[in-house]
Design a protein around this motif. Structure first.
Motif, mmCIF file in Angstrom:
data_model
loop_
_atom_site.group_PDB
_atom_site.id
_atom_site.type_symbol
_atom_site.label_atom_id
_atom_site.label_comp_id
_atom_site.label_asym_id
_atom_site.label_seq_id
_atom_site.Cartn_x
_atom_site.Cartn_y
_atom_site.Cartn_z
ATOM 1 N N VAL A 97 -41.032 -12.182 22.413
ATOM 2 C CA VAL A 97 -39.698 -12.512 21.884
ATOM 3 C C VAL A 97 -39.145 -13.723 22.636
ATOM 4 C CG1 VAL A 97 -37.323 -11.698 21.603
ATOM 5 C CG2 VAL A 97 -39.232 -10.167 21.078
ATOM 6 N N SER A 98 -39.336 -13.751 23.950
ATOM 7 C CA SER A 98 -38.894 -14.902 24.746
ATOM 8 C C SER A 98 -39.625 -16.172 24.328
ATOM 9 C CB SER A 98 -39.136 -14.637 26.238
ATOM 10 O OG SER A 98 -38.355 -13.567 26.693
ATOM 11 N N GLY A 99 -40.906 -16.040 24.008
ATOM 12 C CA GLY A 99 -41.681 -17.194 23.555
ATOM 13 C C GLY A 99 -41.147 -17.779 22.264
ATOM 14 N N VAL A 100 -40.770 -16.909 21.339
ATOM 15 C CA VAL A 100 -40.192 -17.387 20.076
ATOM 16 C C VAL A 100 -38.866 -18.087 20.342
ATOM 17 C CG1 VAL A 100 -39.216 -16.658 17.857
ATOM 18 C CG2 VAL A 100 -41.373 -15.679 18.648
ATOM 19 N N SER A 129 -43.421 -13.012 32.177
ATOM 20 C CA SER A 129 -43.642 -14.437 32.360
ATOM 21 C C SER A 129 -42.418 -15.068 33.013
ATOM 22 C CB SER A 129 -43.898 -15.094 30.998
ATOM 23 O OG SER A 129 -43.772 -16.490 31.073
ATOM 24 N N ALA A 130 -42.618 -16.139 33.751
ATOM 25 C CA ALA A 130 -41.495 -16.860 34.373
ATOM 26 C C ALA A 130 -40.573 -17.458 33.323
ATOM 27 C CB ALA A 130 -42.034 -17.958 35.288
ATOM 28 N N ASN A 131 -41.067 -17.653 32.101
ATOM 29 C CA ASN A 131 -40.264 -18.230 31.023
ATOM 30 C C ASN A 131 -39.586 -17.176 30.158
ATOM 31 O OD1 ASN A 131 -40.996 -20.785 31.816
ATOM 32 N ND2 ASN A 131 -42.651 -20.961 30.352
ATOM 33 N N SER A 132 -39.646 -15.917 30.565
ATOM 34 C CA SER A 132 -39.058 -14.841 29.762
ATOM 35 C C SER A 132 -37.607 -14.595 30.155
ATOM 36 C CB SER A 132 -39.852 -13.550 29.931
ATOM 37 O OG SER A 132 -41.097 -13.668 29.282
ATOM 38 N N TYR A 133 -36.880 -14.039 29.206
ATOM 39 C CA TYR A 133 -35.479 -13.678 29.415
ATOM 40 C C TYR A 133 -35.366 -12.163 29.385
ATOM 41 C CZ TYR A 133 -34.945 -18.538 28.089
ATOM 42 O OH TYR A 133 -35.068 -19.901 28.023
ATOM 43 N N SER A 184 -34.061 -15.750 13.155
ATOM 44 C CA SER A 184 -32.932 -15.388 14.005
ATOM 45 C C SER A 184 -32.874 -16.252 15.257
ATOM 46 C CB SER A 184 -33.017 -13.925 14.406
ATOM 47 O OG SER A 184 -32.836 -13.109 13.287
ATOM 48 N N ALA A 185 -34.027 -16.547 15.848
ATOM 49 C CA ALA A 185 -34.055 -17.391 17.044
ATOM 50 C C ALA A 185 -33.537 -18.791 16.723
ATOM 51 C CB ALA A 185 -35.472 -17.456 17.610
ATOM 52 N N HIS A 186 -33.972 -19.344 15.594
ATOM 53 C CA HIS A 186 -33.507 -20.685 15.224
ATOM 54 C C HIS A 186 -32.021 -20.682 14.890
ATOM 55 C CE1 HIS A 186 -37.152 -23.088 15.440
ATOM 56 N NE2 HIS A 186 -37.769 -21.941 15.191
ATOM 57 N N LYS A 187 -31.543 -19.628 14.267
ATOM 58 C CA LYS A 187 -30.117 -19.520 13.962
ATOM 59 C C LYS A 187 -29.318 -19.385 15.258
ATOM 60 C CE LYS A 187 -26.809 -16.773 11.328
ATOM 61 N NZ LYS A 187 -26.631 -15.608 10.447
ATOM 62 N N VAL A 217 -32.937 -11.630 23.601
ATOM 63 C CA VAL A 217 -34.293 -11.095 23.799
ATOM 64 C C VAL A 217 -34.294 -9.576 23.896
ATOM 65 C CG1 VAL A 217 -36.223 -11.005 25.449
ATOM 66 C CG2 VAL A 217 -35.250 -13.209 24.771
ATOM 67 N N ILE A 218 -33.345 -8.999 24.609
ATOM 68 C CA ILE A 218 -33.317 -7.532 24.744
ATOM 69 C C ILE A 218 -33.046 -6.879 23.396
ATOM 70 C CG2 ILE A 218 -32.069 -5.592 25.792
ATOM 71 C CD1 ILE A 218 -34.101 -7.105 27.632
ATOM 72 N N LYS A 219 -32.095 -7.418 22.626
ATOM 73 C CA LYS A 219 -31.802 -6.832 21.314
ATOM 74 C C LYS A 219 -32.999 -6.927 20.380
ATOM 75 C CE LYS A 219 -26.842 -7.075 21.443
ATOM 76 N NZ LYS A 219 -25.613 -7.660 20.953
#
Length: 165
Positions: free
Chosen positions: A46-49, A4-8, A107-110, A76-78
């Motif tokens: 993962v990028s979406g989260v 996706s264009a929004n992915s990392y 983890s994403a919010h942290k 995102v990779i990890k």
């Protein structure tokens, strides 16, 4: 399918970390386990989260500053590696140290809360600043309002000078 264009991050970055999964193949494809489509789906999710967490604090997503993007790529990779480990435990991806990060969502919010100020300092735009919805009208008395007795609009419970005698 493509990311996706929004992915990392990229599939190539993930391949470097889990090269042993390729079992002699040069890259993930339709015949590897996991397949290229499955790997791309994990990275997108993962990028979406992460994007949801970024949006929750007001950032425009995806982030655009090169340094902020690198930090998001790393996250995102990890986490994609961890998701692969959970999805394919029989493939021998091992996490030598047990993580205490909790769930992906936590983890994403942290991650975002720890990096919020840094991202702002790097120039990332905040879509809805915390002051949204607040306004100062500079009216010092109720009588200066254009609608002091209009009951079809919400009226303040108290106003300046209400109890002056």
């Amino acid at each position: 399918m493509a990311l996706s264009a929004n992915s990392y991050g990229t599939v190539a970055e993930l391949e470097v970390m889990v090269r042993h999964l390729l079992d002699g193949a040069s890259a993930f494809d339709g015949s590897t386990v996991p397949t290229l489509t499955e790997v791309e789906t994990i990275i997108d999710r993962v990028s979406g989260v992460l994007n949801t967490a970024l949006s929750n604090v007001g950032f425009s997503v995806p982030v655009s500053d090169a340094t902020a993007v690198l930090a998001c790529d790393d996250f995102v990779i990890k986490w994609s590696m961890r998701e692969l480990r959970n999805a394919y435990p029989h493939l021998g991806i091992s996490d030598q140290k047990e993580t205490k990060d909790g769930s992906l969502w936590q983890s994403a919010h942290k991650f975002v809360s720890l990096n919020k100020k840094a991202f702002q300092n790097l120039g990332e735009s905040v879509g809805d600043p915390s002051s949204d919805g607040l306004s100062f009208t500079a009216l010092d008395t109720r009588d200066n309002r254009s609608d002091p007795v209009n009951t079809s609009r919400e009226q303040p419970k108290f106003w300046r000078g209400q109890f002056d005698s």
